[in-house]
Design a protein around this motif. Structure first.
Motif, PDB file in Angstrom:
ATOM      1  N   GLU A  29     -11.575  -9.100  -7.328  1.00 28.25           N
ATOM      2  CA  GLU A  29     -12.307 -10.058  -6.502  1.00 28.25           C
ATOM      3  C   GLU A  29     -13.667 -10.382  -7.118  1.00 28.25           C
ATOM      4  N   MET A  30     -14.329  -9.379  -7.661  1.00 27.63           N
ATOM      5  CA  MET A  30     -15.621  -9.613  -8.313  1.00 27.63           C
ATOM      6  C   MET A  30     -15.456 -10.505  -9.548  1.00 27.63           C
ATOM      7  N   ALA A  31     -14.352 -10.319 -10.271  1.00 26.84           N
ATOM      8  CA  ALA A  31     -14.119 -11.064 -11.509  1.00 26.84           C
ATOM      9  C   ALA A  31     -13.658 -12.497 -11.262  1.00 26.84           C
ATOM     10  N   THR A  32     -12.864 -12.685 -10.219  1.00 26.23           N
ATOM     11  CA  THR A  32     -12.231 -13.998 -10.021  1.00 26.23           C
ATOM     12  C   THR A  32     -12.698 -14.739  -8.778  1.00 26.23           C
ATOM     13  N   GLY A  33     -13.283 -14.032  -7.835  1.00 31.87           N
ATOM     14  CA  GLY A  33     -13.665 -14.642  -6.571  1.00 31.87           C
ATOM     15  C   GLY A  33     -12.506 -14.779  -5.600  1.00 31.87           C
ATOM     16  N   ALA A  34     -11.350 -14.293  -5.995  1.00 32.38           N
ATOM     17  CA  ALA A  34     -10.150 -14.404  -5.156  1.00 32.38           C
ATOM     18  C   ALA A  34      -9.647 -13.014  -4.762  1.00 32.38           C
ATOM     19  N   LYS A  35      -8.980 -12.954  -3.620  1.00 30.60           N
ATOM     20  CA  LYS A  35      -8.313 -11.710  -3.194  1.00 30.60           C
ATOM     21  C   LYS A  35      -7.074 -11.521  -4.049  1.00 30.60           C
ATOM     22  N   TRP A  36      -6.715 -10.288  -4.259  1.00 28.52           N
ATOM     23  CA  TRP A  36      -5.555  -9.989  -5.076  1.00 28.52           C
ATOM     24  C   TRP A  36      -4.539  -9.240  -4.238  1.00 28.52           C
ATOM     25  N   ASP A  37      -3.417  -9.862  -4.020  1.00 32.38           N
ATOM     26  CA  ASP A  37      -2.311  -9.208  -3.330  1.00 32.38           C
ATOM     27  C   ASP A  37      -1.400  -8.662  -4.421  1.00 32.38           C
ATOM     28  N   ARG A  38      -1.703  -7.472  -4.850  1.00 34.41           N
ATOM     29  CA  ARG A  38      -1.042  -6.926  -6.027  1.00 34.41           C
ATOM     30  C   ARG A  38       0.068  -5.945  -5.676  1.00 34.41           C
ATOM     31  N   SER A  39       0.951  -5.817  -6.598  1.00 35.37           N
ATOM     32  CA  SER A  39       1.904  -4.715  -6.547  1.00 35.37           C
ATOM     33  C   SER A  39       1.931  -4.137  -7.954  1.00 35.37           C
ATOM     34  N   THR A  40       2.254  -2.881  -8.024  1.00 34.69           N
ATOM     35  CA  THR A  40       2.311  -2.201  -9.320  1.00 34.69           C
ATOM     36  C   THR A  40       3.721  -1.684  -9.529  1.00 34.69           C
ATOM     37  N   ARG A  41       4.006  -1.372 -10.759  1.00 36.30           N
ATOM     38  CA  ARG A  41       5.335  -0.852 -11.100  1.00 36.30           C
ATOM     39  C   ARG A  41       5.637   0.427 -10.328  1.00 36.30           C
ATOM     40  N   TYR A  42       4.643   1.287 -10.222  1.00 38.03           N
ATOM     41  CA  TYR A  42       4.804   2.561  -9.519  1.00 38.03           C
ATOM     42  C   TYR A  42       4.194   2.459  -8.130  1.00 38.03           C
ATOM     43  N   CYS A  43       4.919   2.945  -7.153  1.00 35.34           N
ATOM     44  CA  CYS A  43       4.392   3.036  -5.793  1.00 35.34           C
ATOM     45  C   CYS A  43       3.608   4.339  -5.694  1.00 35.34           C
ATOM     46  N   PHE A  44       2.370   4.252  -5.252  1.00 36.83           N
ATOM     47  CA  PHE A  44       1.554   5.468  -5.173  1.00 36.83           C
ATOM     48  C   PHE A  44       1.566   6.102  -3.794  1.00 36.83           C
ATOM     49  N   GLU A  45       2.265   5.481  -2.835  1.00 36.39           N
ATOM     50  CA  GLU A  45       2.324   6.063  -1.496  1.00 36.39           C
ATOM     51  C   GLU A  45       2.975   7.446  -1.552  1.00 36.39           C
ATOM     52  N   SER A  46       2.549   8.316  -0.684  1.00 35.20           N
ATOM     53  CA  SER A  46       3.079   9.678  -0.660  1.00 35.20           C
ATOM     54  C   SER A  46       4.575   9.682  -0.412  1.00 35.20           C
ATOM     55  N   TYR A  47       5.240  10.546  -1.121  1.00 32.26           N
ATOM     56  CA  TYR A  47       6.687  10.796  -1.038  1.00 32.26           C
ATOM     57  C   TYR A  47       7.531   9.688  -1.669  1.00 32.26           C
ATOM     58  N   SER A  48       6.931   8.812  -2.459  1.00 32.96           N
ATOM     59  CA  SER A  48       7.710   7.749  -3.104  1.00 32.96           C
ATOM     60  C   SER A  48       8.352   8.211  -4.409  1.00 32.96           C
ATOM     61  N   ASN A  49       7.844   9.277  -5.006  1.00 30.33           N
ATOM     62  CA  ASN A  49       8.401   9.811  -6.249  1.00 30.33           C
ATOM     63  C   ASN A  49       9.582  10.720  -5.902  1.00 30.33           C
ATOM     64  N   ARG A  50      10.758  10.159  -5.909  1.00 33.62           N
ATOM     65  CA  ARG A  50      11.956  10.925  -5.518  1.00 33.62           C
ATOM     66  C   ARG A  50      12.210  12.124  -6.430  1.00 33.62           C
ATOM     67  N   ASP A  51      11.836  12.014  -7.700  1.00 38.72           N
ATOM     68  CA  ASP A  51      11.997  13.163  -8.597  1.00 38.72           C
ATOM     69  C   ASP A  51      11.044  14.286  -8.226  1.00 38.72           C
ATOM     70  N   GLY A  52       9.914  13.951  -7.647  1.00 35.46           N
ATOM     71  CA  GLY A  52       8.939  14.951  -7.254  1.00 35.46           C
ATOM     72  C   GLY A  52       9.245  15.611  -5.917  1.00 35.46           C
ATOM     73  N   TRP A  53      10.143  14.977  -5.165  1.00 32.79           N
ATOM     74  CA  TRP A  53      10.526  15.465  -3.842  1.00 32.79           C
ATOM     75  C   TRP A  53      12.055  15.557  -3.773  1.00 32.79           C
ATOM     76  N   PRO A  54      12.667  16.511  -4.473  1.00 39.09           N
ATOM     77  CA  PRO A  54      14.139  16.550  -4.555  1.00 39.09           C
ATOM     78  C   PRO A  54      14.820  16.699  -3.187  1.00 39.09           C
ATOM     79  N   ASP A  55      14.176  17.322  -2.237  1.00 36.27           N
ATOM     80  CA  ASP A  55      14.809  17.492  -0.925  1.00 36.27           C
ATOM     81  C   ASP A  55      14.804  16.211  -0.102  1.00 36.27           C
ATOM     82  N   LEU A  56      14.021  15.213  -0.525  1.00 39.21           N
ATOM     83  CA  LEU A  56      13.977  13.944   0.203  1.00 39.21           C
ATOM     84  C   LEU A  56      14.983  12.926  -0.331  1.00 39.21           C
TER      85      LEU A  56
END
Length: 155
Positions: free
Chosen positions: A126-153
Motif C-alpha cells: 500500500e505504501m509503494a502503490t497507494g492501493a490495497k492488496w488482496d493477495r494470496s500466496t502459494r503457501y497458506c500460513f494459517e494454523s493447521y494448513s500444513n498437512r505434512d506437519g499435522w499427520p493426525d489431521l
C-alpha cells in the motif's frame, strides 16, 4: 526474492515484531519493487507454513496456566503469532527450532506475540502503490494448513 534477501530484511526487526520494527520493515520493503514485496510475502508465508507442525502447535503457552494449574494450550491464532515471533527472531532461531523443539517454547509466551509481522507485506504494498492488496500466496500460513506437519489431521 531469495531466502538471503528475506532474512536480511527480517534482520531489520532486531529480533521482535514490535509496532516500530514492523513499520520500519514495511518502509524498507516499500522502497523496493512490487515483485520484491510479493517475493517477501511468499517467503514469509513459506517460513510460517514450514513451522506449522504438531510438535510446535501442541506446546502449551509458556506463561499461562489453565484451571487447576494445567498447561494452557495454544489457540490457532496464538500458534500463528508464535510462529511469526520465531520468524521475527531471525534465521538462526527459525532454523534452530526444527532441530530442538524446546527452542520454540519461549515464543509461545504472551509477551512474544509476532502478529504485527503478518501485515508488513500488505502495508509495504500500500505504501509503494497507494492501493490495497488482496493477495494470496502459494503457501497458506494459517494454523493447521500444513498437512505434512499435522499427520493426525489428514483426511
Amino acid at each position: 526474492m531469495t531466502w538471503s534477501d528475506f532474512w536480511a530484511l527480517i534482520d531489520t526487526l532486531n529480533g521482535e515484531a514490535t509496532e516500530q520494527s514492523c513499520h520500519r520493515l514495511a518502509e524498507e520493503l516499500s522502497r523496493r519493487s512490487v515483485p520484491d514485496i510479493t517475493g517477501f510475502a511468499e517467503r514469509h508465508a513459506e517460513a510460517l507454513y514450514r513451522l506449522d507442525q504438531e510438535k510446535f502447535g501442541t506446546l502449551p503457552v509458556v506463561d499461562l496456566t489453565a484451571r487447576f494449574g494445567s498447561p494452557f494450550p495454544q489457540s490457532s491464532d496464538v500458534f500463528l503469532y508464535a510462529r511469526c515471533a520465531v520468524v521475527a527472531a531471525g534465521q538462526v532461531v527459525w532454523e534452530s527450532v526444527f532441530f530442538d523443539v524446546d527452542k520454540f517454547t519461549p515464543y509461545t509466551s504472551s509477551e512474544r506475540d509476532g502478529e504485527r509481522l503478518l501485515y508488513v507485506p500488505d502495508k509495504a504494498y500500500e505504501m509503494a502503490t497507494g492501493a490495497k492488496w488482496d493477495r494470496s500466496t502459494r503457501y497458506c500460513f494459517e494454523s493447521y494448513s500444513n498437512r505434512d506437519g499435522w499427520p493426525d489431521l489428514r483426511s
